[in-house]
Scaffold this active site. Structure first.
Site, short mmCIF file in Angstrom:
data_model
loop_
_atom_site.label_atom_id
_atom_site.label_comp_id
_atom_site.label_asym_id
_atom_site.label_seq_id
_atom_site.Cartn_x
_atom_site.Cartn_y
_atom_site.Cartn_z
N ASP A 1 0.83 -1.20 0.00
CA ASP A 1 0.00 0.00 0.00
C ASP A 1 0.87 1.26 0.00
O ASP A 1 1.87 1.33 0.73
CB ASP A 1 -0.89 -0.02 1.25
CG ASP A 1 -1.95 1.05 1.21
OD1 ASP A 1 -2.74 1.07 0.25
OD2 ASP A 1 -1.99 1.88 2.14
N GLU B 1 1.84 -0.54 -4.99
CA GLU B 1 0.91 0.53 -5.32
C GLU B 1 1.73 1.82 -5.21
O GLU B 1 2.01 2.29 -4.11
CB GLU B 1 -0.26 0.60 -4.34
CG GLU B 1 -1.29 1.62 -4.81
CD GLU B 1 -1.94 2.47 -3.73
OE1 GLU B 1 -2.94 3.12 -4.03
OE2 GLU B 1 -1.43 2.54 -2.60
#
Ligand code: NOJ
Length: 558
Positions: free
Chosen positions: A215, A276
């Site tokens: 993330d 990401e």
């Protein structure tokens, strides 16, 4: 501990894998509380194996107060009770492996929950404590420290600093949160933070997890001086505006990921990462996937490209060139849990620039479901024909659209509150899946469930259930199943090279994958003559007298 074995070897599986994104809260509810869970997922694993994907990626499943859909983790080594238990997770991994599916989980290293033991300790132990050094605590500015330490902004709206009350009851220091106040940012210059995440990786790799999605990988390193943002940095919120930003895409992240790669490489079977990372240019993204760093990164230039031949071709070319220069495969993504579903993005007049939310599109033109669906079908064949790996966001194989009329009172994305009710946020792409039957909850929850789905499903989804589409000629589901079956068998598809065919205009994308496959996508309104071929392998819609209609794609045999 039982050690779930991954599916049969397969060299560098991550270079070609089609990975299905499971937003667990909305996938399938096994216990009838309206919230998707591991029981529901385990029941549906055979569906995913039958769909023909290679792996699943689950959004965070950890213990969490759910201030941001689980991206606020209170315990990285346990499962939230709403989703199940650690034993359920272990069983799910083993069952997925038995079905030939690899399992990718989501690690959130930029921030913890404010309910995480470390953060509670940091607040309790006060300024100057080692516990505070794991986060970014600072004294405020102003005469009494009443002003935040700098002008950084939260991605969800508002400032990026929140002031704590000290143990003695006085207003105290401020802590940094690039997202919601419930998501304090960790200090990655702190050795304990680094060691802890390497240990968390091992915890899950030891349980048989095959990969990890990272993330906001581009956020971990902060300029230690915490300087104010300049005007252009503020405009570029959410992605790196330049190479010298105080908190996005800084050089220091790469050393962290080299350490993570060493952890993955210490396992006999391949463990893979996907980053990401919202970076300013494909060359910046390529730096995350150099040979000793992460394996792959999401391709957001492709995801955000409007449905225009020139823009898609540019995204494809720049991605392949940049990633190819470091030997990394591309990944192709059309939708995820953070952006408006692509049926809804494509079902409107297309702009020149990138699109993440529907607010970036003309709002005075009604959404054209038929057009959006036709384009989404063509986009699926384009995506699955490109070299590298691909992601399928749950429900895109059913042709689901963005639910734009969720009642205000039910919105849960923190963006809605933090933006002062100006940005409705991302709930519209997170509505629970319709599986069967003709009325809500469409088989998402078991019969006699005690609660409604956590977000209401449109009644019109009765036509899009998995049951309604299974075996139905011309359904989105059968298109995906056919494309994935062919992709798994055809030697030209997956990792490798592509060559653009000459002689087509910018509204027609035509390329060849050796051996023997050509993909043609017509983004113009006109009928197009098909280039030389020996047969049609698969088309996203009917041909007209052998011609390719607008917004239609075809895979041709050469
Ligand atoms: C990116 C995730 O995809 C998104 O859902 C989340 O809100 C932010 N990171 C913060 O963790």
């Amino acid at each position: 501990m039982s050690h779930a074995q991954p599916p049969a070897a397969g060299h560098d599986w991550w270079r070609s894998a089609v990975i299905y994104q499971v937003y667990i809260r909305s996938f399938a509810d096994g216990d009838g509380d309206g919230i998707g869970d591991l029981t529901g997922l385990r029941e549906r694993l055979p569906y995913l194996a039958g769909l023909g994907v290679d792996a699943i990626w689950l959004n965070p499943w950890y213990t969490s107060p759910m201030a941001d859909g689980g991206y606020d983790v209170a315990d990285y080594r346990d499962i939230d009770p709403a989703f199940g238990t650690l034993d359920d997770a272990q069983a799910m991994i083993e069952e997925a492996h038995d079905l030939g599916l690899r399992v990718v989980i989501d690690i959130v290293p930029n921030h913890t929950s404010d309910r995480h033991a470390w953060f509670r300790q940091a607040v309790a132990e006060g300024p100057g404590s080692p516990a505070r050094a794991r986060y970014h605590f600072r004294d405020g500015k102003g005469t009494d420290g009443e002003l935040p330490p700098n002008n950084w902004r939260s991605v969800f709206g508002g400032g990026a600093w929140t002031r704590v009350t000290e143990p003695d009851g006085t207003p105290g220091q401020w802590y940094l949160h690039l997202f919601a106040p419930e998501q304090p940012d960790l200090n990655w210059d702190n050795k304990e933070v680094r060691a802890e995440f390497e240990s968390i990786l091992r915890f899950w790799f030891d349980r048989g997890v095959d990969g990890v999605r990272i993330d906001v990988a581009h956020a971990l390193d902060k300029d230690p001086g915490l300087p104010d943002l300049g005007p252009s940095d503020i405009e570029g919120i959410g992605s790196a505006a330049d190479a010298d930003h105080p908190h996005w895409d800084r050089e220091g992240v790469h050393e962290i990921f080299r350490g993570w790669r060493a952890v993955a490489d210490s396992y006999p079977e391949q463990r893979a990462f996907v980053a990401e990372a919202w970076t300013g240019a494909p060359e910046r993204l390529a730096r995350y996937v150099r040979p000793d760093e992460l394996h792959t990164a999401f391709n957001f230039d492709y995801l955000t490209a409007p449905w225009r031949g020139d823009r898609l071709r540019e995204a494809i070319d720049t991605s392949l060139a940049a990633l190819g220069s470091v030997g990394a495969p591309a990944t192709w993504v059309l939708s995820n849990h953070d952006v408006a579903r692509h049926v809804s993005r494509y079902g409107r007049p297309q702009p020149d620039g990138p699109v993440r939310s529907l607010s970036e599109l003309a709002t005075d033109v009604p959404f054209d479901l038929e057009l959006g669906t036709r384009r989404a079908r063509a986009a699926a064949l384009l995506t699955l024909a490109l070299p590298g790996g691909a992601y399928v966001y749950q429900g895109e194989e059913l042709g689901l659209w963005e639910v734009e009329d969720l009642p205000d009172a039910l919105l849960q994305d923190p963006t809605w509150e933090r933006s002062g009710h100006t940005d409705r946020g991302r709930d519209g792409c997170r509505v629970p899946l319709p599986w069967s039957g003709v009325s809500a909850p469409f088989g998402y929850s078991p019969g006699g469930a005690r609660a409604q789905p956590w977000l209401p499903q449109p009644a019109a989804w009765r036509e899009l259930t998995e049951e309604a589409q299974r075996g139905a000629d011309g359904s989105m589901l059968e298109l995906y199943r056919a494309a994935l079956r062919i992709r798994a068998e055809h030697p030209a598809l997956g990792d490798g090279a592509m060559t653009w065919d000459s002689g087509t205009d910018s509204a027609v994308l035509s390329f060849t994958r050796a051996p023997g496959l050509r993909c043609v996508v017509n983004l113009s309104p006109d009928l197009v003559v098909l280039p030389e071929h020996s047969g049609v392998i698969l088309a996203s819609g009917p041909l007209e007298s052998g011609l390719l209609p607008g917004d239609t794609a075809v895979w041709l045999a050469l």
